[in-house]
Design an enzyme around this catalytic site. Structure first.
Site, PDB file in Angstrom:
ATOM      1  N   SER A   1      78.015 -14.027 -28.329  1.00 50.56           N
ATOM      2  CA  SER A   1      77.274 -13.993 -27.073  1.00 50.56           C
ATOM      3  C   SER A   1      77.109 -12.523 -26.673  1.00 50.56           C
ATOM      4  CB  SER A   1      78.013 -14.794 -25.994  1.00 50.56           C
ATOM      5  OG  SER A   1      77.234 -14.867 -24.817  1.00 50.56           O
TER       6      SER A   1
ATOM      7  N   TYR B   1      66.932 -14.022 -22.214  1.00 46.37           N
ATOM      8  CA  TYR B   1      67.868 -13.697 -23.290  1.00 46.37           C
ATOM      9  C   TYR B   1      69.278 -14.171 -22.934  1.00 46.37           C
ATOM     10  CZ  TYR B   1      70.881 -10.949 -26.361  1.00 46.37           C
ATOM     11  OH  TYR B   1      71.849 -10.563 -27.253  1.00 46.37           O
TER      12      TYR B   1
ATOM     13  N   LYS C   1      71.807 -16.924 -24.827  1.00 52.82           N
ATOM     14  CA  LYS C   1      73.121 -16.518 -25.347  1.00 52.82           C
ATOM     15  C   LYS C   1      74.261 -17.037 -24.478  1.00 52.82           C
ATOM     16  CE  LYS C   1      73.513 -14.048 -28.407  1.00 52.82           C
ATOM     17  NZ  LYS C   1      73.600 -14.324 -29.861  1.00 52.82           N
TER      18      LYS C   1
END
Length: 294
Positions: free
Chosen positions: A144, A158, A162
């Site tokens: 992550s 984004y 993640k």
């Protein structure tokens, strides 16, 4: 009864690692192989990096094509397991970045980044977990980022792609009883090619964002012109040590979350402080919305 989740230090493991053409995937594959482990390095297009294919295969490793955007990419794992090769460690590295205000992305852009960064790793987890569960051994490592832990302007999409916390924490609890370890690696900013490849959204930035924090972050992230404090080789060694229980990882084998990078530390403290603030402000309300006893 929950079994102790430990990988014997001396055992040579088979690692399947995604994103091995550069960055953390490449560094992890090289390090694991240098330490005598069997590596299966995956590439979206192996023909683009023949020198890496030669490097890994000459040293006893394997290189396979794996495009995690494909819905059936988990069949790669099924084929490997079917031939009698047990995957001991799955490392989900591959992914890409995209920047822009949350409101501004097209449906196609949202689907693309979620397909690569979230559904892709999940497809591999779904394929490998039953094998590890039946063997009562194995480890899954999910990558992550700081924006996957705490919000960052212009990195909302984004960060969402993640945001492995919910999935990984649940998987950690579910797999612990089968002696399968699960590790969530939170990365700050590191010196990998990804830094210069954060994609701006396709639609031009609305003028309203000019001069705002989001607008400035968008310009900085899109340009790749920002401070990169992290050494990805040092971080790779830390991850490797935690997986095999050596060096800095000795005695920390059961830990679920590994933060790496000085900017990642800042995000972690932000999360702690925001949760403390939330409970300071709303704690009394939180505890006073129960069903009244008659």
């Amino acid at each position: 009864m929950i079994m102790s989740a430990e990988v014997p230090n001396k055992k040579k493991l088979t690692w399947l690692i995604t994103g091995c053409s550069s960055g953390f995937g490449l560094a992890m594959a090289r390090l694991a192989q240098a330490n005598g482990h069997h590596i299966i390095a995956t590439f979206r297009n192996p023909s683009r990096t023949p020198e890496l294919v030669d490097e890994f295969t000459k040293n006893g490793g394997e290189c396979v094509r794996l495009d995690q955007d494909e819905s059936e990419c988990g069949q790669v794992i099924g084929s490997i397991e079917a031939r009698g090769t047990a995957i001991d460690v799955l490392v989900n590295v591959a992914g890409f970045g995209m920047t822009g205000p949350v409101e501004s992305f097209s449906e196609e852009e949202v689907q693309r980044i979620m397909n690569t960064n979230f559904f892709g790793p999940y497809r591999l987890i779904r394929a490998v977990a039953p094998h590890m569960r039946k063997r009562r051994s194995g480890m899954i490592v999910n990558f992550s980022s700081g924006s996957g832990m705490e919000a960052r302007s212009s990195l909302g999409l984004y960060g969402a792609s993640k945001y492995f916390q919910g999935l990984t924490k649940t998987l950690h609890k579910e797999m612990a009883e089968f002696n399968v370890r699960v590790l969530l690696v939170y990365l700050g900013t590191f010196n990998t090619p990804m830094v210069g490849k954060v994609e701006p959204k396709l639609k031009p930035l609305d003028p309203d964002y000019s001069g705002t924090t989001t607008g400035r972050m968008y310009e900085i992230m899109g340009s790749g012109n920002f401070t990169v404090p992290g050494d990805h080789l040092k971080a790779t060694k830390a991850i490797y040590d935690v997986v095999v229980g050596e060096g800095i990882g000795k005695g920390r084998e059961k830990e679920m979350m590994l933060p790496l990078g000085v900017d990642m530390a800042e995000r972690a403290w932000e999360v702690r402080d925001s949760i403390n603030h939330m409970m300071d402000v709303f704690g009394d309300i939180c505890n006073n919305v129960n069903v009244e006893n008659n």
